[in-house]
Design a protein around this motif. Structure first.
Motif, PDB file in Angstrom:
ATOM      1  N   PRO A 164      -1.912  76.529 -13.176  1.00 25.21           N
ATOM      2  CA  PRO A 164      -2.693  77.313 -14.137  1.00 25.21           C
ATOM      3  C   PRO A 164      -2.354  76.919 -15.563  1.00 25.21           C
ATOM      4  CG  PRO A 164      -0.910  78.641 -13.239  1.00 25.21           C
ATOM      5  CD  PRO A 164      -0.935  77.364 -12.446  1.00 25.21           C
ATOM      6  N   ARG A 165      -3.355  76.968 -16.425  1.00 29.01           N
ATOM      7  CA  ARG A 165      -3.159  76.559 -17.816  1.00 29.01           C
ATOM      8  C   ARG A 165      -2.453  77.670 -18.601  1.00 29.01           C
ATOM      9  NH1 ARG A 165      -5.243  72.663 -20.653  1.00 29.01           N
ATOM     10  NH2 ARG A 165      -6.838  72.203 -19.087  1.00 29.01           N
ATOM     11  N   THR A 166      -1.277  77.336 -19.101  1.00 29.03           N
ATOM     12  CA  THR A 166      -0.528  78.277 -19.946  1.00 29.03           C
ATOM     13  C   THR A 166      -0.210  77.690 -21.309  1.00 29.03           C
ATOM     14  OG1 THR A 166       1.606  77.496 -19.109  1.00 29.03           O
ATOM     15  CG2 THR A 166       0.554  79.342 -17.927  1.00 29.03           C
ATOM     16  N   ASP A 167      -0.494  76.396 -21.467  1.00 35.19           N
ATOM     17  CA  ASP A 167      -0.177  75.651 -22.692  1.00 35.19           C
ATOM     18  C   ASP A 167       1.321  75.542 -22.942  1.00 35.19           C
ATOM     19  OD1 ASP A 167      -2.812  75.137 -23.091  1.00 35.19           O
ATOM     20  OD2 ASP A 167      -3.128  76.723 -24.568  1.00 35.19           O
ATOM     21  N   ASP A 168       2.100  75.755 -21.870  1.00 36.32           N
ATOM     22  CA  ASP A 168       3.535  75.464 -21.910  1.00 36.32           C
ATOM     23  C   ASP A 168       3.683  74.116 -21.201  1.00 36.32           C
ATOM     24  OD1 ASP A 168       6.271  75.225 -21.451  1.00 36.32           O
ATOM     25  OD2 ASP A 168       6.557  77.376 -21.169  1.00 36.32           O
ATOM     26  N   THR A 169       3.564  73.054 -21.983  1.00 34.88           N
ATOM     27  CA  THR A 169       3.487  71.700 -21.432  1.00 34.88           C
ATOM     28  C   THR A 169       4.658  71.345 -20.526  1.00 34.88           C
ATOM     29  OG1 THR A 169       2.307  71.015 -23.421  1.00 34.88           O
ATOM     30  CG2 THR A 169       3.149  69.273 -22.003  1.00 34.88           C
ATOM     31  N   ALA A 170       5.852  71.720 -20.926  1.00 35.32           N
ATOM     32  CA  ALA A 170       7.037  71.370 -20.140  1.00 35.32           C
ATOM     33  C   ALA A 170       6.994  72.031 -18.764  1.00 35.32           C
ATOM     34  CB  ALA A 170       8.302  71.785 -20.886  1.00 35.32           C
ATOM     35  N   SER A 186      -4.098  88.190 -17.617  1.00 26.04           N
ATOM     36  CA  SER A 186      -4.323  89.172 -18.678  1.00 26.04           C
ATOM     37  C   SER A 186      -3.015  89.665 -19.285  1.00 26.04           C
ATOM     38  CB  SER A 186      -5.125  90.364 -18.146  1.00 26.04           C
ATOM     39  OG  SER A 186      -4.381  91.096 -17.194  1.00 26.04           O
ATOM     40  N   SER A 187      -1.933  89.632 -18.489  1.00 29.23           N
ATOM     41  CA  SER A 187      -0.637  90.083 -18.999  1.00 29.23           C
ATOM     42  C   SER A 187       0.241  88.911 -19.451  1.00 29.23           C
ATOM     43  CB  SER A 187       0.106  90.895 -17.923  1.00 29.23           C
ATOM     44  OG  SER A 187       0.390  90.082 -16.799  1.00 29.23           O
ATOM     45  N   LYS A 188      -0.367  87.730 -19.545  1.00 31.74           N
ATOM     46  CA  LYS A 188       0.335  86.516 -19.994  1.00 31.74           C
ATOM     47  C   LYS A 188       1.549  86.210 -19.125  1.00 31.74           C
ATOM     48  CE  LYS A 188      -2.434  87.048 -23.598  1.00 31.74           C
ATOM     49  NZ  LYS A 188      -2.885  88.423 -23.335  1.00 31.74           N
ATOM     50  N   VAL A 246      -8.992  84.438 -18.317  1.00 30.56           N
ATOM     51  CA  VAL A 246      -8.313  83.145 -18.307  1.00 30.56           C
ATOM     52  C   VAL A 246      -8.230  82.569 -19.720  1.00 30.56           C
ATOM     53  CG1 VAL A 246      -8.508  80.758 -17.564  1.00 30.56           C
ATOM     54  CG2 VAL A 246      -8.824  82.590 -15.917  1.00 30.56           C
ATOM     55  N   ALA A 247      -9.303  82.700 -20.480  1.00 31.96           N
ATOM     56  CA  ALA A 247      -9.310  82.170 -21.844  1.00 31.96           C
ATOM     57  C   ALA A 247      -8.258  82.854 -22.699  1.00 31.96           C
ATOM     58  CB  ALA A 247     -10.690  82.352 -22.466  1.00 31.96           C
ATOM     59  N   SER A 248      -8.123  84.185 -22.556  1.00 32.69           N
ATOM     60  CA  SER A 248      -7.143  84.914 -23.355  1.00 32.69           C
ATOM     61  C   SER A 248      -5.725  84.469 -23.013  1.00 32.69           C
ATOM     62  CB  SER A 248      -7.283  86.422 -23.139  1.00 32.69           C
ATOM     63  OG  SER A 248      -6.959  86.782 -21.813  1.00 32.69           O
ATOM     64  N   ALA A 249      -5.493  84.177 -21.732  1.00 33.73           N
ATOM     65  CA  ALA A 249      -4.163  83.723 -21.310  1.00 33.73           C
ATOM     66  C   ALA A 249      -3.851  82.360 -21.892  1.00 33.73           C
ATOM     67  CB  ALA A 249      -4.082  83.677 -19.788  1.00 33.73           C
ATOM     68  N   ALA A 250      -4.835  81.459 -21.844  1.00 31.06           N
ATOM     69  CA  ALA A 250      -4.615  80.099 -22.336  1.00 31.06           C
ATOM     70  C   ALA A 250      -4.404  80.077 -23.851  1.00 31.06           C
ATOM     71  CB  ALA A 250      -5.801  79.214 -21.956  1.00 31.06           C
ATOM     72  N   LEU A 251      -5.190  80.919 -24.576  1.00 38.26           N
ATOM     73  CA  LEU A 251      -5.088  80.944 -26.022  1.00 38.26           C
ATOM     74  C   LEU A 251      -3.757  81.525 -26.493  1.00 38.26           C
ATOM     75  CD1 LEU A 251      -8.688  82.116 -26.967  1.00 38.26           C
ATOM     76  CD2 LEU A 251      -7.683  79.874 -27.421  1.00 38.26           C
ATOM     77  N   ALA A 252      -3.294  82.538 -25.752  1.00 44.27           N
ATOM     78  CA  ALA A 252      -2.073  83.212 -26.171  1.00 44.27           C
ATOM     79  C   ALA A 252      -0.819  82.562 -25.615  1.00 44.27           C
ATOM     80  CB  ALA A 252      -2.119  84.674 -25.737  1.00 44.27           C
ATOM     81  N   GLY A 253      -1.020  81.619 -24.685  1.00 45.28           N
ATOM     82  CA  GLY A 253       0.128  81.001 -24.044  1.00 45.28           C
ATOM     83  C   GLY A 253       0.760  81.966 -23.068  1.00 45.28           C
ATOM     84  N   CYS A 254       1.961  81.694 -22.682  1.00 46.07           N
ATOM     85  CA  CYS A 254       2.643  82.515 -21.693  1.00 46.07           C
ATOM     86  C   CYS A 254       3.548  83.482 -22.424  1.00 46.07           C
ATOM     87  CB  CYS A 254       3.426  81.620 -20.739  1.00 46.07           C
ATOM     88  SG  CYS A 254       3.904  82.463 -19.257  1.00 46.07           S
ATOM     89  N   GLY A 255       3.082  84.721 -22.570  1.00 43.21           N
ATOM     90  CA  GLY A 255       3.754  85.657 -23.449  1.00 43.21           C
ATOM     91  C   GLY A 255       4.933  86.395 -22.872  1.00 43.21           C
ATOM     92  N   MET A 310      -7.009  85.894  -6.078  1.00 40.80           N
ATOM     93  CA  MET A 310      -7.772  85.777  -7.320  1.00 40.80           C
ATOM     94  C   MET A 310      -7.527  86.971  -8.235  1.00 40.80           C
ATOM     95  SD  MET A 310      -9.843  84.116  -9.290  1.00 40.80           S
ATOM     96  CE  MET A 310     -10.724  82.860  -8.357  1.00 40.80           C
ATOM     97  N   THR A 311      -7.594  88.180  -7.697  1.00 44.08           N
ATOM     98  CA  THR A 311      -7.390  89.363  -8.545  1.00 44.08           C
ATOM     99  C   THR A 311      -5.978  89.410  -9.109  1.00 44.08           C
ATOM    100  OG1 THR A 311      -6.948  90.665  -6.540  1.00 44.08           O
ATOM    101  CG2 THR A 311      -9.165  90.771  -7.436  1.00 44.08           C
ATOM    102  N   LYS A 312      -4.999  89.024  -8.291  1.00 49.72           N
ATOM    103  CA  LYS A 312      -3.616  88.977  -8.770  1.00 49.72           C
ATOM    104  C   LYS A 312      -3.473  87.951  -9.882  1.00 49.72           C
ATOM    105  CE  LYS A 312       0.921  89.666  -8.474  1.00 49.72           C
ATOM    106  NZ  LYS A 312       1.555  90.955  -8.826  1.00 49.72           N
ATOM    107  N   SER A 313      -4.085  86.800  -9.709  1.00 51.26           N
ATOM    108  CA  SER A 313      -4.020  85.748 -10.728  1.00 51.26           C
ATOM    109  C   SER A 313      -4.634  86.227 -12.038  1.00 51.26           C
ATOM    110  CB  SER A 313      -4.743  84.493 -10.237  1.00 51.26           C
ATOM    111  OG  SER A 313      -4.135  83.977  -9.074  1.00 51.26           O
ATOM    112  N   LEU A 314      -5.742  86.951 -11.937  1.00 49.79           N
ATOM    113  CA  LEU A 314      -6.402  87.448 -13.152  1.00 49.79           C
ATOM    114  C   LEU A 314      -5.563  88.509 -13.848  1.00 49.79           C
ATOM    115  CD1 LEU A 314     -10.114  87.617 -11.963  1.00 49.79           C
ATOM    116  CD2 LEU A 314      -9.047  85.918 -13.449  1.00 49.79           C
ATOM    117  N   ARG A 315      -4.927  89.387 -13.065  1.00 51.32           N
ATOM    118  CA  ARG A 315      -4.060  90.398 -13.680  1.00 51.32           C
ATOM    119  C   ARG A 315      -2.891  89.720 -14.396  1.00 51.32           C
ATOM    120  NH1 ARG A 315      -4.864  93.386  -8.859  1.00 51.32           N
ATOM    121  NH2 ARG A 315      -2.823  92.743  -8.056  1.00 51.32           N
ATOM    122  N   MET A 316      -2.345  88.689 -13.768  1.00 53.34           N
ATOM    123  CA  MET A 316      -1.229  87.968 -14.375  1.00 53.34           C
ATOM    124  C   MET A 316      -1.685  87.202 -15.620  1.00 53.34           C
ATOM    125  SD  MET A 316       0.713  86.673 -10.896  1.00 53.34           S
ATOM    126  CE  MET A 316       2.337  86.305 -11.587  1.00 53.34           C
TER     127      MET A 316
END
Length: 408
Positions: free
Chosen positions: A301-307, A85-87, A19-28, A77-83
């Motif tokens: 979910p936190r993606t840091d895409d505010t809009a 990790s792949s941003k 989750v941290a890696s996804a939030a830091l990298a945003g929605c890639g 949960m597992t699907k959310s985590l895979r998503m």
């Protein structure tokens, strides 16, 4: 759709890293700016259709396209985590409320109030149901809990009243046990179903998930053992899911059962079955019947895409509006989360009024232990299997407390 189903138990450290890696990298990943996705567990044809209709109405209302992606409850949960990790996280994730704290603890969810969603007209217990450490992360459309279902014809023929206390239920169940018919059916299987069904007995007796080896919890488990000893409860209960329990009740193999409103649609297919519903009996007259709040919550979910996060909150606001709650509750037989919507629902389905009363005193399984609930649940599951097949309840629960404390 049961309130408690098998789910993958994933270490919090793993969740946190992904989750941290996804939030830091945003929605890639590449996204269509005009298409929003809701991830849910609505794989059942009925639920998938109901959600599709909801999202179609909300798409029109908000002027966007909203699509649902449905996976089995055990895979959300597992699907959310895979998503993560792949941003490629969806815009909205519908988590079972017992799983939401794990994602929240890892920093993967956005505070819904910060996105403009209000908790007005939502009872505190249901706000807590969607909260973690005081922050509101999950909006419920409907909630459910457990109740006592009974065969009206069987009780009437036996001249027996619907039990309201443990002693009355044990006596009534014993009198109704004859031939292939058991007095009562419940799920004590080694999965979340069994734990969900045990909580009303544990909590109504003053027991607590933070103190599994207390006398109150042991007495509740001994009560179950007493039903087995009387022959009022089938020995197969240790293998039954809540769906199995409903099957037994519908087949006439049980005069009463502990179950939830997700079974009503199936119950109503058997026109010759005249069933009623009441609050789960309590240890002593005058005690509160405290059951578990069940159901799912809608999260951003936190993606840091505010809009996109703000639009996702609008989607949740539409899906959980009073009108949509009532529509969803009519279909699913669940209880609307909003008090005003629930008042309308009560008038429409007076036969489930007792369920609404049960919801009023119900509470969240994760309210006290948060993300630690999965460890508590696994510990209790092991205790049931041991105690109901011969081990002393106190000894089984002592091991359960040690296991829950260690987190293994």
């Amino acid at each position: 759709m049961t309130a408690a189903r098998r789910r993958a138990v994933i270490p919090l450290t793993v969740v946190s890293v992904l989750v941290a890696s996804a939030a830091l990298a945003g929605c890639g990943s590449q996204r269509d700016d005009d298409v929003y996705t809701v991830l849910n567990s609505s794989t059942d044809d009925s639920y998938h259709g109901w959600d599709a209709a909801t999202l179609k109405r909300c798409s029109a209302r908000l002027g966007i396209t909203i699509e649902q992606q449905s996976v089995p409850a055990s895979q959300v949960m597992t699907k959310s985590l895979r998503m993560a990790s792949s941003k490629s996280l969806p815009d909205v994730i519908q988590f079972d409320a017992s799983e939401m704290p794990t994602f929240a603890e890892a920093g993967g969810l956005v505070d819904l109030k910060s996105l403009g969603l209000s908790t007005q007209d939502i009872p505190k217990g249901i706000v807590d149901f969607g909260s973690y450490k005081g922050t509101y992360y999950g909006a419920a459309r409907t909630v459910n809990t457990l109740a006592l279902f009974y065969n009206k014809d069987v009780l009437k023929k036996a001249g027996l009243a619907v039990p309201t206390t443990w002693a009355e239920m044990q006596e009534t169940a014993k009198k109704l046990t004859r031939g292939k018919q058991y007095g009562i059916a419940l799920s004590a299987g080694g999965a979340e179903d069994g734990v969900f069904q045990f909580t009303p007995f544990m909590w109504s007796n003053g027991g607590d998930e933070t103190d599994l080896d207390s006398k109150q919890v042991a007495d509740a488990l001994d009560y179950w053992k007493g039903l087995l000893k009387d022959g009022s409860l089938s020995k197969s209960t240790v293998n039954w899911t809540q769906a199995d329990v409903n099957d037994q009740f519908m087949a006439g193999n049980a005069a009463m059962m502990i179950n939830g409103p997700w079974q009503v649609e199936t119950l109503n297919t058997k026109k010759s079955l005249h069933w009623g519903i009441a609050q789960i009996p309590v240890p002593r007259a005058g005690d509160d019947s405290v059951g578990p709040l069940g159901g799912a919550v809608l999260t951003v979910p936190r993606t840091d895409d505010t809009a996109r996060e703000k639009t996702a909150a609008k989607i949740i606001g539409c899906m959980s509006s009073e009108k949509e709650q009532i529509t969803y509750a009519r279909n699913s037989w669940m209880v609307p989360a909003n008090e005003k919507a629930a008042a309308v629902w009560r008038k429409e389905v007076p036969e489930l009024d007792a369920l609404a009363d049960q919801v009023a005193t119900a509470r969240s399984r994760t309210a006290k232990v948060g993300a630690g609930w999965s460890s508590v649940s696994l510990a209790l599951q092991s205790a049931f299997q041991s105690a109901l097949t011969g081990q002393n309840s106190a000894d089984a629960l002592k091991k359960a407390q040690a296991r829950a404390t260690s987190g293994n």
